[in-house]
Design a protein around this motif. Structure first.
Motif, PDB file in Angstrom:
ATOM      1  N   UNK A 108      52.366  53.080  16.949  1.00 33.33           N
ATOM      2  CA  UNK A 108      52.617  53.837  15.723  1.00 33.33           C
ATOM      3  C   UNK A 108      52.733  55.312  16.016  1.00 33.33           C
ATOM      4  N   UNK A 109      51.841  55.785  16.851  1.00 33.65           N
ATOM      5  CA  UNK A 109      51.866  57.195  17.232  1.00 33.65           C
ATOM      6  C   UNK A 109      53.181  57.524  17.937  1.00 33.65           C
ATOM      7  N   UNK A 110      53.577  56.621  18.820  1.00 32.87           N
ATOM      8  CA  UNK A 110      54.820  56.836  19.571  1.00 32.87           C
ATOM      9  C   UNK A 110      56.020  56.883  18.617  1.00 32.87           C
ATOM     10  N   UNK A 111      56.023  55.979  17.627  1.00 36.00           N
ATOM     11  CA  UNK A 111      57.111  55.989  16.654  1.00 36.00           C
ATOM     12  C   UNK A 111      57.115  57.311  15.888  1.00 36.00           C
ATOM     13  N   UNK A 112      55.946  57.793  15.599  1.00 33.18           N
ATOM     14  CA  UNK A 112      55.829  59.056  14.874  1.00 33.18           C
ATOM     15  C   UNK A 112      56.436  60.196  15.685  1.00 33.18           C
ATOM     16  N   UNK A 113      56.297  60.120  17.022  1.00 30.90           N
ATOM     17  CA  UNK A 113      56.781  61.212  17.856  1.00 30.90           C
ATOM     18  C   UNK A 113      58.285  61.127  18.076  1.00 30.90           C
ATOM     19  N   UNK A 114      58.813  59.902  18.189  1.00 25.71           N
ATOM     20  CA  UNK A 114      60.189  59.798  18.681  1.00 25.71           C
ATOM     21  C   UNK A 114      61.221  59.494  17.605  1.00 25.71           C
ATOM     22  N   UNK A 132      48.006  51.100  17.322  1.00 20.05           N
ATOM     23  CA  UNK A 132      47.768  52.527  17.033  1.00 20.05           C
ATOM     24  C   UNK A 132      48.700  53.383  17.891  1.00 20.05           C
ATOM     25  N   UNK A 133      48.746  53.065  19.199  1.00 25.60           N
ATOM     26  CA  UNK A 133      49.544  53.889  20.119  1.00 25.60           C
ATOM     27  C   UNK A 133      51.028  53.759  19.819  1.00 25.60           C
ATOM     28  N   UNK A 191      59.217  57.721  10.288  1.00 30.28           N
ATOM     29  CA  UNK A 191      57.965  58.423  10.615  1.00 30.28           C
ATOM     30  C   UNK A 191      56.824  57.965   9.726  1.00 30.28           C
ATOM     31  N   UNK A 192      57.141  57.764   8.434  1.00 34.18           N
ATOM     32  CA  UNK A 192      56.102  57.272   7.528  1.00 34.18           C
ATOM     33  C   UNK A 192      55.607  55.924   8.031  1.00 34.18           C
ATOM     34  N   UNK A 193      56.538  55.077   8.438  1.00 30.34           N
ATOM     35  CA  UNK A 193      56.138  53.762   8.933  1.00 30.34           C
ATOM     36  C   UNK A 193      55.277  53.922  10.188  1.00 30.34           C
ATOM     37  N   UNK A 194      55.648  54.876  11.046  1.00 30.44           N
ATOM     38  CA  UNK A 194      54.830  55.114  12.230  1.00 30.44           C
ATOM     39  C   UNK A 194      53.400  55.485  11.865  1.00 30.44           C
ATOM     40  N   UNK A 195      53.304  56.372  10.876  1.00 29.63           N
ATOM     41  CA  UNK A 195      51.974  56.781  10.409  1.00 29.63           C
ATOM     42  C   UNK A 195      51.201  55.576   9.891  1.00 29.63           C
ATOM     43  N   UNK A 196      51.915  54.706   9.143  1.00 22.95           N
ATOM     44  CA  UNK A 196      51.223  53.540   8.570  1.00 22.95           C
ATOM     45  C   UNK A 196      50.820  52.547   9.657  1.00 22.95           C
ATOM     46  N   UNK A 197      51.631  52.463  10.733  1.00 23.01           N
ATOM     47  CA  UNK A 197      51.244  51.597  11.845  1.00 23.01           C
ATOM     48  C   UNK A 197      49.930  52.094  12.454  1.00 23.01           C
ATOM     49  N   UNK A 198      49.833  53.403  12.615  1.00 23.26           N
ATOM     50  CA  UNK A 198      48.582  53.968  13.151  1.00 23.26           C
ATOM     51  C   UNK A 198      47.419  53.535  12.282  1.00 23.26           C
ATOM     52  N   UNK A 199      47.627  53.648  10.971  1.00 26.67           N
ATOM     53  CA  UNK A 199      46.524  53.308  10.071  1.00 26.67           C
ATOM     54  C   UNK A 199      46.207  51.823  10.116  1.00 26.67           C
ATOM     55  N   UNK A 208      46.567  49.883  12.631  1.00 28.18           N
ATOM     56  CA  UNK A 208      45.846  49.655  13.875  1.00 28.18           C
ATOM     57  C   UNK A 208      44.389  50.074  13.759  1.00 28.18           C
ATOM     58  N   UNK A 209      44.158  51.226  13.120  1.00 29.98           N
ATOM     59  CA  UNK A 209      42.772  51.709  12.990  1.00 29.98           C
ATOM     60  C   UNK A 209      41.965  50.733  12.145  1.00 29.98           C
ATOM     61  N   UNK A 210      42.568  50.260  11.053  1.00 35.77           N
ATOM     62  CA  UNK A 210      41.863  49.295  10.207  1.00 35.77           C
ATOM     63  C   UNK A 210      41.523  48.046  11.015  1.00 35.77           C
TER      64      UNK A 210
END
Lengths: 691, 225
Positions: free
Chosen positions: B147-153, B144-145, B160-168, B170-172
């Motif tokens: 993915x979030x980091x990828x989304x930021x940087x 999750x973290x 960024x889409x992939x970062x968002x999907x990593x977060x998801x 991780x949550x799953x």
């Protein structure tokens, strides 16, 4: 399933069907089907409400409808009162709405004939709004209550905004309403969530059982939070600012639903949480309620008395009437805390009866005002007049409504205000010093608001409907379609029945009152003697029928005496035909009439310090002469002083904070996401370190 | 399945899941990032399937198949399509994460720190129920973290889409590892949301490129009010 449950289920089912029909069917069929569905829902809800008031309580738990908590419903007599009122208002509004939403031929010419209320969203939202208003009093757990509350807010918000393409003011009203209603939701949510957490259960039954064991601080905080939220829904000063904006801008049958049914649910919330769930409380809670009610009653009717817009006038009158209701509720809680159970029950009976009566006449008045708007395209009282001959039915019905609203016999408002005054006056001996100070003030507030209400409605009716048309638009008015007149007539009949035979209703409220104030019946109305109210334990009775009979007899006798005198006089003088009210001169023009502004001017002058009206006089002289005047423009406006003093500074501060925070938002997407990331990891780090 | 095999399979799936996440930070080629995302989706599917087989819960196994199909096949296919559409238009340079806001080496160090943080934070969760599945929760939180980091940087819209999907993802994974199976309706709703989000983002990426000839999101800075 009991009768109550079956009728409630029918109401829910038909409003769902009506909403689906409103969203799916083509334009013409949509209007009639959705109207019929809403009508059926209102009727069924009325049956369910009356059955619940008669003691046939019902409850159910539907665990699968909402995740986690499920939907928990219960109808007790107190819910029944509000259910029946909402149902009755919905019946009138549904019948009326069929004609009101019709895209008439005048839509192309003058007037708001189409009104944008025959669109899919608006047609689907009316039944949904009604269903949500029926669910709120039926909810028996915090989650169900809040979901229904929010559904009600959203449906009504969409309806308020229904005509946003036509007038810019609609969008502004919608914004005010959205913000105020959601702030209200937040405090109610906070209060009820804290209550449920402390009570270790979110069903009303669990909270009722646990409330006595809570600490006074928690109970006080819960009460104040929920009171603020519910008071803003009920339009209590100073949380009323959305009401005089949103109610006028909504389509008229929606205004009726909001003003006659939705605001009541704020009162329901206060009674349910304060008196029922928390089981009463210390005197200061209820003095707070009483003070808010008194301020609201006087301020509301004062604003109504000077309002130039007929629907705004009615909206402020709603503030006033809800204030009167809260005076009753506050007196009830106060008397209960000082141990006078029977009087407390009487005060609550008066409050609930006023809720019923206000719903009746406010429905009628808003529908009639909508009829005027439909016919003339304006809500400005200064631009109306002369509607008696083109719109006889609407004029007569508005006249009935104005009489009912002005707290004079034979109106229904009089009955409940009389009961209210009785409870306040008789509270004096029992309540000690505090009562000796507050009760006379409350009586004064009720009396002052009743007096101002008479002036207000004389002005609304006299200036708005009688005399000559003040503008060409008013002159072209025409009677509304039969469905609209029917909707108004149903409301008028309800009002007249309530005014003449209040006994059954007042007696029927006793079970509802017993939910909030356990104790003996306060008002008895024996079946054989439906017209008379007897107050238990007090030497007071009142019979509206006798009053009406006496009034009629007095009027007839006076007319006979005057006519006899006139006849004797004409025997001495030659008879001559002349137009009345012309002072012997030629026919008067509309410019010599009283306008709404001029009628209210003396009142405005008396209450100058409270209302703080703004007047601008611009004198344009001819060329360079200081004495020859070319034109004079005079502009007068009575703003809402509470809004000006209380809300403007807050809005300015918010706007300043928004401007100051601009550098934080430099447009970089990464920065925005980064804020979230840093906050999230920051919290996690704090967790990891501090634990 | 005996317990040893279960624990080993679980660890293997979690390892693949975490590694794929970290490698997303390492690679610059967008096509490779999408491939890694597909691998991670497959690892998540296997992870859920292992949990389902261990519990003997057919509903969870069915969910695992659905998750695998969505995250290892359907979403990567959508992303690849978006990538192919951009590749023709703007040349090969547009398909690389040329200048992330934090460079690759630093990103990997940050990923390590985030993993430490995740382990530190989830200690109480693990202590609550020290089962093999709960021991894997820090891995899921790390993803999750990351993915979030990828989304930021990351600058490219696609990464960024992939970062968002990593977060998801991780949550799953957290949801399945901490509970004994998420209700079908909840997981179905979440998956539908993710699919919708990707469709919207794909459309948005295409529009951004059509309007600005690039998908560097910092180019949008001038669009604020």
């Amino acid at each position: 399933m009991s009768l109550t449950g079956a009728a409630f289920a029918v109401a829910m089912g038909s409003s769902a069907l009506a909403a689906a029909a409103g969203a799916a069917l083509p334009r013409r069929a949509r209007r009639i089907t959705a109207g019929a569905g809403t009508l059926a829902a209102g009727g069924a809800a009325g049956v369910a409400g009356v059955a619940a008031m008669a003691g046939r309580s019902w409850g159910t738990w539907l665990p699968d409808v909402l995740p986690l908590a499920g939907v928990r419903l219960a109808l007790d007599p107190l819910s029944g009162v509000f259910l029946a009122v909402t149902g009755a208002v919905a019946v009138c509004a549904a019948v009326y709405g069929v004609g009101y939403a019709r895209p008439g031929k005048e839509a192309a010419g003058h007037g708001p004939g189409g009104l944008g209320v025959d669109g899919r969203v608006a047609q689907a939202m009316v039944p949904l709004f009604v269903a949500a208003m029926l669910l709120v009093p039926a909810a028996a757990s915090v989650s169900t209550f809040l979901v229904a509350w929010e559904l009600m807010a959203l449906a009504s918000l969409l309806l308020v905004a229904a005509e946003h393409r036509r007038r810019a003011a609609v969008a502004e009203a919608g914004l005010w309403y959205a913000v105020m209603t959601h702030l209200g939701l937040v405090v109610v949510l906070a209060g009820l969530a804290a209550f449920a957490a402390e009570a270790h259960g979110e069903t009303f039954a669990a909270m009722r059982a646990a409330s006595a064991g809570l600490s006074p601080a928690v109970r006080g905080a819960v009460f104040v939070a929920t009171f603020a939220g519910f008071a803003s829904k009920a339009g209590i000063v100073p949380l009323h600012v959305w009401l005089p904006r949103a109610h006028p801008e909504a389509p008229s049958h929606v205004s009726a639903l909001m003003s006659a049914a939705m605001v009541n649910l704020g009162v329901y919330g206060i009674v349910r949480v304060g008196l029922d769930l928390l089981g009463g409380g210390p005197a200061w809670w209820w003095l707070l309620v009483l003070a808010a009610g008194a301020v609201s009653a006087v301020y509301g009717i004062l604003q109504a008395a000077v309002a130039a817009d007929i629907k705004r006038l009615l909206a402020y009158s709603t503030c006033e009437n809800m204030g009167l209701v809260l005076i009753g509720v506050g007196a009830c809680g106060f008397l209960r805390s000082s141990g006078a159970g029977a009087l407390a029950a009487l005060a609550l009976t008066a409050a609930l009866l006023h809720v019923v009566n206000h719903a009746g006449f406010k429905t009628l008045l808003f529908l009639a005002a909508g009829s005027v708007l439909h016919a003339t395209g304006t809500r400005d009282l200064d631009a109306l007049g002369g509607l008696r001959s083109p719109m006889p039915a609407t004029t007569a019905l508005f006249g009935v409504g104005a009489l009912m609203a002005s707290a004079l016999p034979p109106g229904n408002g009089f009955v409940s205000e009389w009961l209210l005054l009785q409870s306040l006056i008789h509270a004096l001996p029992s309540g000690g010093t505090l009562a000796a100070v507050t009760m006379p003030l409350a009586v004064a507030a009720v009396a002052l608001s009743a007096g101002l209400a008479i002036a207000t409605f004389v002005r609304a009716f006299g200036v708005g409907f009688l005399a000559r048309p003040r503008t060409p638009a008013a002159g072209r008015a025409h009677e509304s379609p039969p469905s609209m007149v029917t909707g108004m007539a149903v409301a008028a009949v309800c009002c007249v029945v309530l005014a003449l035979v209040p006994g059954p209703v007042a007696g029927g409220l006793s079970r509802a009152v017993a939910v909030a104030v356990p104790g003996p019946k306060a008002v008895t109305g024996p079946a054989a003697d439906a017209g008379t109210l007897h107050l238990a334990g007090l030497p007071s009775t009142m019979s509206p029928l006798l009053i009406v009979g006496a009034l009629l007899a007095a009027v007839v006798a006076l007319a006979a005496v005057l006519r006899g005198a006139a006849l004797r006089r004409t025997e001495r003088l030659a008879r001559r035909r002349a137009r009345p009210w012309d002072c012997g001169a030629g026919p008067m023009s509309a410019r010599t009439e009283y306008t709404a502004t001029s009628f209210a001017e003396p009142l405005q002058r008396v209450f100058d310090d409270v209302l703080a009206p703004e007047t601008d006089v611009d004198v344009t002289p001819v060329a360079e002469s200081a004495y020859l005047v070319d034109s004079v423009t005079y502009r007068a406006r009575v703003g809402d002083r509470v809004e000006h003093r209380l809300y403007r500074p807050v809005l300015a501060a918010v706007a300043w904070a928004g401007r100051a925070a601009r550098p934080l938002a430099n447009g970089s997407v990464h920065r925005y996401v980064g804020y979230g990331f840093y906050a999230f990891t920051g919290v996690l780090v704090a967790l990891a370190v501090l634990r | 399945m005996n317990d040893t095999l279960y624990v080993q399979l679980l660890d293997l799936a979690c390892g693949a899941f975490l590694l794929a996440g970290v490698l997303v930070l390492w690679r610059r080629d967008l096509a490779a990032i999408v491939r890694l995302f597909a691998v991670q989706g497959a690892a998540l599917g296997v992870l859920v399937a292992v949990l389902g087989v261990h519990d003997g819960d057919t509903e969870v196994i069915g969910l695992a198949v659905g998750i695998g199909l969505l995250r290892a096949v359907l979403l990567p296919w959508l992303l690849r399509r978006a990538l192919a559409a951009s590749g023709g238009a703007a040349g090969p340079a547009a398909n690389r994460e040329t200048a992330p806001l934090v460079n690759v080496a630093a990103s990997l160090v940050v990923a390590a720190l985030l993993a430490l943080l995740a382990y530190a934070v989830t200690r109480p969760v693990v202590a609550l129920d020290p089962s093999p599945a709960a021991h894997a929760v820090p891995v899921a939180l790390t993803v999750v973290l990351i993915g979030f980091f990828a989304l930021v940087t990351r600058r490219r819209a696609l990464s960024q889409v992939v970062g968002f999907l990593l977060v998801d993802n991780g949550i799953t994974a957290v949801a399945f590892l901490t509970t004994s199976g998420v209700p079908l309706i909840v997981e179905g709703g979440v998956s539908l949301d993710v699919l919708l989000a990707v469709l919207v983002l794909q459309l948005l990426t295409a529009r951004i490129r059509a309007a600005f000839g690039d998908t560097d999101l910092d180019g949008l800075r001038e669009l604020r009010d």
